[in-house]
Design a protein around this motif. Structure first.
Motif, PDB file in Angstrom:
ATOM      1  N   ASP A   1      -7.095   8.502   3.387  1.00 50.36           N
ATOM      2  CA  ASP A   1      -6.363   7.486   2.643  1.00 50.36           C
ATOM      3  C   ASP A   1      -5.465   6.635   3.526  1.00 50.36           C
ATOM      4  O   ASP A   1      -4.886   5.667   3.071  1.00 50.36           O
ATOM      5  CB  ASP A   1      -5.499   8.123   1.550  1.00 50.36           C
ATOM      6  CG  ASP A   1      -6.350   8.693   0.428  1.00 50.36           C
ATOM      7  OD1 ASP A   1      -7.523   8.302   0.328  1.00 50.36           O
ATOM      8  OD2 ASP A   1      -5.828   9.520  -0.332  1.00 50.36           O
TER       9      ASP A   1
ATOM     10  N   THR B   1      -0.574  12.834   1.942  1.00 54.63           N
ATOM     11  CA  THR B   1      -1.595  11.811   2.073  1.00 54.63           C
ATOM     12  C   THR B   1      -2.762  12.369   2.860  1.00 54.63           C
ATOM     13  O   THR B   1      -2.584  12.903   3.944  1.00 54.63           O
ATOM     14  CB  THR B   1      -1.017  10.578   2.800  1.00 54.63           C
ATOM     15  OG1 THR B   1       0.117  10.112   2.072  1.00 54.63           O
ATOM     16  CG2 THR B   1      -2.046   9.467   2.899  1.00 54.63           C
TER      17      THR B   1
ATOM     18  N   ALA C   1       2.315   1.795  -3.436  1.00 49.78           N
ATOM     19  CA  ALA C   1       1.295   2.277  -4.366  1.00 49.78           C
ATOM     20  C   ALA C   1       1.000   3.754  -4.128  1.00 49.78           C
ATOM     21  O   ALA C   1       0.844   4.528  -5.073  1.00 49.78           O
ATOM     22  CB  ALA C   1       0.023   1.454  -4.217  1.00 49.78           C
ATOM     23  N   GLN C   2       0.948   4.165  -2.872  1.00 45.52           N
ATOM     24  CA  GLN C   2       0.700   5.572  -2.555  1.00 45.52           C
ATOM     25  C   GLN C   2       1.845   6.445  -3.047  1.00 45.52           C
ATOM     26  O   GLN C   2       1.624   7.501  -3.620  1.00 45.52           O
ATOM     27  CB  GLN C   2       0.530   5.765  -1.046  1.00 45.52           C
ATOM     28  CG  GLN C   2      -0.824   5.347  -0.538  1.00 45.52           C
ATOM     29  CD  GLN C   2      -0.963   5.538   0.959  1.00 45.52           C
ATOM     30  OE1 GLN C   2       0.019   5.742   1.672  1.00 45.52           O
ATOM     31  NE2 GLN C   2      -2.183   5.459   1.447  1.00 45.52           N
ATOM     32  N   GLU C   3       3.072   5.998  -2.809  1.00 44.63           N
ATOM     33  CA  GLU C   3       4.239   6.771  -3.244  1.00 44.63           C
ATOM     34  C   GLU C   3       4.279   6.903  -4.758  1.00 44.63           C
ATOM     35  O   GLU C   3       4.654   7.934  -5.291  1.00 44.63           O
ATOM     36  CB  GLU C   3       5.519   6.123  -2.722  1.00 44.63           C
ATOM     37  CG  GLU C   3       5.689   6.286  -1.225  1.00 44.63           C
ATOM     38  CD  GLU C   3       6.818   5.456  -0.667  1.00 44.63           C
ATOM     39  OE1 GLU C   3       7.516   4.750  -1.442  1.00 44.63           O
ATOM     40  OE2 GLU C   3       7.022   5.491   0.564  1.00 44.63           O
ATOM     41  N   GLN C   4       3.879   5.850  -5.444  1.00 42.20           N
ATOM     42  CA  GLN C   4       3.883   5.853  -6.904  1.00 42.20           C
ATOM     43  C   GLN C   4       2.831   6.826  -7.454  1.00 42.20           C
ATOM     44  O   GLN C   4       3.038   7.449  -8.488  1.00 42.20           O
ATOM     45  CB  GLN C   4       3.599   4.446  -7.412  1.00 42.20           C
ATOM     46  CG  GLN C   4       3.921   4.238  -8.862  1.00 42.20           C
ATOM     47  CD  GLN C   4       3.806   2.772  -9.235  1.00 42.20           C
ATOM     48  OE1 GLN C   4       2.914   2.077  -8.764  1.00 42.20           O
ATOM     49  NE2 GLN C   4       4.705   2.311 -10.066  1.00 42.20           N
ATOM     50  N   ASN C   5       1.730   6.980  -6.733  1.00 42.09           N
ATOM     51  CA  ASN C   5       0.635   7.840  -7.188  1.00 42.09           C
ATOM     52  C   ASN C   5       0.737   9.271  -6.699  1.00 42.09           C
ATOM     53  O   ASN C   5      -0.055  10.109  -7.111  1.00 42.09           O
ATOM     54  CB  ASN C   5      -0.708   7.260  -6.747  1.00 42.09           C
ATOM     55  CG  ASN C   5      -1.024   5.975  -7.464  1.00 42.09           C
ATOM     56  OD1 ASN C   5      -0.602   5.765  -8.597  1.00 42.09           O
ATOM     57  ND2 ASN C   5      -1.752   5.101  -6.801  1.00 42.09           N
ATOM     58  N   GLU C   6       1.701   9.591  -5.836  1.00 43.61           N
ATOM     59  CA  GLU C   6       1.841  10.935  -5.290  1.00 43.61           C
ATOM     60  C   GLU C   6       2.958  11.694  -5.981  1.00 43.61           C
ATOM     61  O   GLU C   6       3.972  11.133  -6.344  1.00 43.61           O
ATOM     62  CB  GLU C   6       2.204  10.880  -3.802  1.00 43.61           C
ATOM     63  CG  GLU C   6       1.107  10.438  -2.903  1.00 43.61           C
ATOM     64  CD  GLU C   6       1.560  10.436  -1.446  1.00 43.61           C
ATOM     65  OE1 GLU C   6       2.726  10.754  -1.173  1.00 43.61           O
ATOM     66  OE2 GLU C   6       0.734  10.116  -0.593  1.00 43.61           O
ATOM     67  N   SER C   7       2.743  12.988  -6.111  1.00 42.98           N
ATOM     68  CA  SER C   7       3.852  13.839  -6.517  1.00 42.98           C
ATOM     69  C   SER C   7       4.525  14.298  -5.230  1.00 42.98           C
ATOM     70  O   SER C   7       3.938  14.223  -4.161  1.00 42.98           O
ATOM     71  CB  SER C   7       3.334  15.032  -7.325  1.00 42.98           C
ATOM     72  OG  SER C   7       2.589  15.898  -6.501  1.00 42.98           O
TER      73      SER C   7
ATOM     74  N   ASP D   1       2.394  16.408  -2.939  1.00 38.73           N
ATOM     75  CA  ASP D   1       1.149  15.865  -2.385  1.00 38.73           C
ATOM     76  C   ASP D   1       1.358  15.378  -0.961  1.00 38.73           C
ATOM     77  O   ASP D   1       2.409  14.867  -0.620  1.00 38.73           O
ATOM     78  CB  ASP D   1       0.652  14.669  -3.214  1.00 38.73           C
ATOM     79  CG  ASP D   1       0.101  15.091  -4.555  1.00 38.73           C
ATOM     80  OD1 ASP D   1      -0.150  16.295  -4.732  1.00 38.73           O
ATOM     81  OD2 ASP D   1      -0.058  14.209  -5.417  1.00 38.73           O
TER      82      ASP D   1
ATOM     83  N   LYS E   1       0.821  -1.210   0.000  1.00 42.06           N
ATOM     84  CA  LYS E   1       0.000   0.000   0.000  1.00 42.06           C
ATOM     85  C   LYS E   1       0.859   1.265   0.000  1.00 42.06           C
ATOM     86  O   LYS E   1       0.565   2.221  -0.707  1.00 42.06           O
ATOM     87  CB  LYS E   1      -0.934   0.021   1.217  1.00 42.06           C
ATOM     88  CG  LYS E   1      -2.089  -0.920   1.112  1.00 42.06           C
ATOM     89  CD  LYS E   1      -3.050  -0.474   0.031  1.00 42.06           C
ATOM     90  CE  LYS E   1      -4.292  -1.325   0.031  1.00 42.06           C
ATOM     91  NZ  LYS E   1      -5.220  -0.953  -1.023  1.00 42.06           N
TER      92      LYS E   1
END
Length: 106
Positions: free
Chosen positions: A99, A95, A84-90, A93, A81
């Motif tokens: 989330d 969290t 996945a969060q790191e991959q979807n964040e700039s 951003d 998880k």
């Protein structure tokens, strides 16, 4: 208390830590099913974490493995998880509170 926390935090994942649970009957099954219903309505999921062998057997006999994930070790799930969060964040951003993974012990 769990329902109130779910409604106020809107988590994507509810983790029920069963590592300290020593007895489970139909009331315990009902607790999991009720939280599953609430989380499903919100588009989330329920994970039962670290149940002792006896509790795991009760959950499987009740068919809970079809509704929830039953895991003995949360480490791989948490790492997956986070990745996945790191991959979807700039980098700018942050969290959102909703989330984050919410953990409750029944």
């Amino acid at each position: 208390e769990i329902d109130k926390a779910i409604r106020s935090h809107n988590p994507l994942t509810l983790i029920l830590d069963y590592s300290q649970v020593t007895f489970m009957d139909s009331s315990g099954i009902g607790l999991v099913m009720g939280r599953y219903r609430i989380m499903s309505e919100m588009g989330g999921e329920v994970i039962v974490a670290s149940p002792p062998a006896y509790i795991r057997k009760v959950l499987q006999l009740a068919g809970m493995h079809r509704l929830t994930k039953i895991v003995t070790d949360m480490t791989p799930y948490i790492q997956e998880k986070k990745a996945a969060q790191e991959q979807n964040e700039s980098p700018d951003d942050k969290t959102k509170e909703s989330d984050k993974i919410e953990t409750k012990t029944p």
